[in-house]
Design a protein around this motif. Structure first.
Motif, PDB file in Angstrom:
ATOM      1  N   ALA A 100       0.900  -1.214   0.033  1.00  0.00           N
ATOM      2  CA  ALA A 100       0.077   0.085  -0.031  1.00  0.00           C
ATOM      3  C   ALA A 100       0.839   1.379   0.174  1.00  0.00           C
ATOM      4  N   ASP A 101       0.379   2.263  -0.665  1.00  0.00           N
ATOM      5  CA  ASP A 101       1.262   3.485  -0.690  1.00  0.00           C
ATOM      6  C   ASP A 101       0.704   4.488   0.187  1.00  0.00           C
ATOM      7  N   VAL A 102       1.276   4.571   1.282  1.00  0.00           N
ATOM      8  CA  VAL A 102       0.973   5.459   2.376  1.00  0.00           C
ATOM      9  C   VAL A 102       1.072   7.046   2.066  1.00  0.00           C
ATOM     10  N   ALA A 103       1.660   7.189   1.138  1.00  0.00           N
ATOM     11  CA  ALA A 103       1.813   8.681   0.478  1.00  0.00           C
ATOM     12  C   ALA A 103       0.704   9.223  -0.003  1.00  0.00           C
ATOM     13  N   GLU A 104      -0.203   8.318  -0.364  1.00  0.00           N
ATOM     14  CA  GLU A 104      -1.526   8.705  -1.040  1.00  0.00           C
ATOM     15  C   GLU A 104      -2.686   8.825   0.221  1.00  0.00           C
ATOM     16  N   ALA A 105      -2.293   8.434   1.244  1.00  0.00           N
ATOM     17  CA  ALA A 105      -3.380   8.388   2.478  1.00  0.00           C
ATOM     18  C   ALA A 105      -3.928   9.925   2.931  1.00  0.00           C
ATOM     19  N   GLU A 106      -5.096  10.111   2.934  1.00  0.00           N
ATOM     20  CA  GLU A 106      -5.641  11.418   3.394  1.00  0.00           C
ATOM     21  C   GLU A 106      -4.900  11.739   4.799  1.00  0.00           C
ATOM     22  N   LEU A 107      -4.577  11.002   5.368  1.00  0.00           N
ATOM     23  CA  LEU A 107      -3.880  11.069   7.112  1.00  0.00           C
ATOM     24  C   LEU A 107      -2.547  10.554   7.269  1.00  0.00           C
ATOM     25  N   PRO A 108      -1.691  10.862   8.185  1.00  0.00           N
ATOM     26  CA  PRO A 108      -0.541  10.263   8.566  1.00  0.00           C
ATOM     27  C   PRO A 108      -1.026   9.037   9.348  1.00  0.00           C
ATOM     28  N   LEU A 109      -0.083   8.070   9.087  1.00  0.00           N
ATOM     29  CA  LEU A 109      -0.327   6.833   9.770  1.00  0.00           C
ATOM     30  C   LEU A 109      -0.665   6.952  11.368  1.00  0.00           C
ATOM     31  N   GLU A 110      -0.249   7.968  12.221  1.00  0.00           N
ATOM     32  CA  GLU A 110      -0.551   7.858  13.719  1.00  0.00           C
ATOM     33  C   GLU A 110      -1.990   8.367  13.769  1.00  0.00           C
ATOM     34  N   ALA A 111      -2.471   8.736  12.828  1.00  0.00           N
ATOM     35  CA  ALA A 111      -3.912   9.294  12.989  1.00  0.00           C
ATOM     36  C   ALA A 111      -4.960   8.338  12.707  1.00  0.00           C
ATOM     37  N   TYR A 112      -4.502   6.961  12.371  1.00  0.00           N
ATOM     38  CA  TYR A 112      -5.440   5.724  11.983  1.00  0.00           C
ATOM     39  C   TYR A 112      -5.469   5.077  13.494  1.00  0.00           C
ATOM     40  N   PRO A 113      -6.587   4.687  14.393  1.00  0.00           N
ATOM     41  CA  PRO A 113      -6.647   4.262  15.561  1.00  0.00           C
ATOM     42  C   PRO A 113      -6.601   2.629  15.516  1.00  0.00           C
ATOM     43  N   THR A 114      -7.052   2.108  14.147  1.00  0.00           N
ATOM     44  CA  THR A 114      -7.255   0.695  14.208  1.00  0.00           C
ATOM     45  C   THR A 114      -6.717   0.261  12.710  1.00  0.00           C
ATOM     46  N   LEU A 115      -6.266  -1.015  12.607  1.00  0.00           N
ATOM     47  CA  LEU A 115      -6.163  -1.545  11.153  1.00  0.00           C
ATOM     48  C   LEU A 115      -7.233  -1.264  10.225  1.00  0.00           C
ATOM     49  N   ASN A 116      -8.454  -1.349  10.838  1.00  0.00           N
ATOM     50  CA  ASN A 116      -9.455  -1.151   9.745  1.00  0.00           C
ATOM     51  C   ASN A 116      -9.780   0.083   9.205  1.00  0.00           C
ATOM     52  N   ARG A 117      -9.587   1.101  10.193  1.00  0.00           N
ATOM     53  CA  ARG A 117      -9.466   2.595   9.997  1.00  0.00           C
ATOM     54  C   ARG A 117      -8.356   2.811   8.886  1.00  0.00           C
ATOM     55  N   PHE A 118      -7.257   2.151   9.068  1.00  0.00           N
ATOM     56  CA  PHE A 118      -6.342   2.385   8.040  1.00  0.00           C
ATOM     57  C   PHE A 118      -6.888   1.810   6.664  1.00  0.00           C
ATOM     58  N   PHE A 119      -7.362   0.808   6.630  1.00  0.00           N
ATOM     59  CA  PHE A 119      -7.807   0.066   5.478  1.00  0.00           C
ATOM     60  C   PHE A 119      -8.813   0.587   4.782  1.00  0.00           C
ATOM     61  N   THR A 120      -9.722   1.388   5.353  1.00  0.00           N
ATOM     62  CA  THR A 120     -10.464   2.277   4.781  1.00  0.00           C
ATOM     63  C   THR A 120     -10.434   3.604   4.540  1.00  0.00           C
TER      64      THR A 120
END
Length: 317
Positions: free
Chosen positions: A74-94
């Motif tokens: 997965a390309d984290v650079a395309e995510a809306e938020l930085p990784l520390e802003a996602y509290p769960t794996l599911n929230r990062f996945f979505t």
């Protein structure tokens, strides 16, 4: 109207021959799928879902989610938020995409890909059937669980798009229009990877799915989200009241005791091309089906070709 390209192993007529032998996966995969059919897929997927919803301490999120992203590509650079802003794996996945990460065609006659993913199969609905894989056909009436709705798509185009774990997993409207009908169909939660698609008869018509029909200038378009093993949750952005439990992390599918349910909307729900309509919470596959004479899929599309959200996949005829 095009059906399938030469690169996809022949003409549509050849692809629709019922006697064509499927390309079976390895014996190990066949054994694994046979075992999985006998296990409680829903319960196991709900258990995995609870793990995916487990809170990750803020200081550990970059390491844990970064490791997951690297493992799946997965390309984290395309995510809306930085990784520390996602509290769960599911929230990062979505996760949503960062602003400007995707663009949409300016031409209103273009059909755009509703997801990031790869082309599974594509072609023409013939005798009420779609192509799942070589030698594997399935009924559009079974996919939609609606004989009358299926009849409208005879002779039309279809395309299957597979989302891998690395992909962005929100589903957007490929065309603009109005949603008057939607349906949830409980079912299996078998994997939808290549071995399972090649080996499991009627897989997309048996797995749990959430769908809506978009009526607009390109006729009626069926947007079918097919669930899969591991979580199997699909949420509806076009009808958030359908999701449960209440809150942002809610969904329609893979809950105990559900039965097939259809919904109608009067007034209809208006969607523009590119609006979010559904979300996969770990999964899966989207099937688009178009009415005859309305949409021509691009001749350049071939099986396994990567697609990106907003990419042109067809044009109005």
């Amino acid at each position: 109207m095009r059906s399938v390209t030469g690169a996809q192993a022949g003409t549509a007529a050849g692809m629709h021959r019922s006697h064509e032998s499927p390309e079976l996966p390895t014996l190990r995969w066949r054994a694994a799928l046979s075992l999985l059919k006998r296990l409680p897929q829903g319960a196991l997927s709900r258990g995995f879902g609870r793990l995916a919803d487990a809170p990750i301490p803020a200081r550990m999120r970059p390491a844990v989610l970064g490791a997951f992203a690297r493992a799946v590509g997965a390309d984290v650079a395309e995510a809306e938020l930085p990784l520390e802003a996602y509290p769960t794996l599911n929230r990062f996945f979505t996760r949503r995409l960062a602003a400007g990460a995707r663009t949409w065609p300016s031409d209103p006659s273009v059909v755009a890909s509703p997801v990031d993913g790869a082309v599974g199969q594509l072609g023409t609905v013939r005798e009420g059937r779609l192509i799942q894989a070589k030698g594997r056909l399935y009924e559009v009436a079974q996919l939609l669980e609606d004989e009358a709705a299926a009849a409208r798509y005879e002779g039309g185009s279809f395309i299957t798009l597979y989302l891998s774990p690395k992909d962005y997993h929100r589903i957007h409207a490929p065309v603009g229009g109005e949603i008057r009908e939607a349906r949830h169909v409980p079912g299996w939660l078998l994997p939808v990877n290549a071995p399972s698609v090649a080996h499991t008869q009627d897989l997309f018509a048996r797995n749990e799915r959430l769908m809506c029909h978009v009526d607009g200038p390109m006729g009626r378009v069926a947007v079918v989200a097919v669930g899969a093993y591991n979580v199997g949750r699909i949420s509806a952005a076009f009808d958030r009241a359908w999701n449960a439990p209440p809150g942002e992390n809610a969904w329609v599918t893979n809950r105990r005791g559900l039965r097939s349910a259809a919904r109608t909307y009067d007034p209809p729900v208006r969607v523009n091309r590119g609006d979010e309509v559904m979300t996969f919470h770990l999964g899966s596959t989207v099937v688009l089906v178009f009415e005859p004479g309305r949409v021509e899929l691009l001749p350049s599309l071939v099986v396994d070709q990567p697609v990106r959200l907003g990419m042109s996949i067809g044009t109005a005829r």
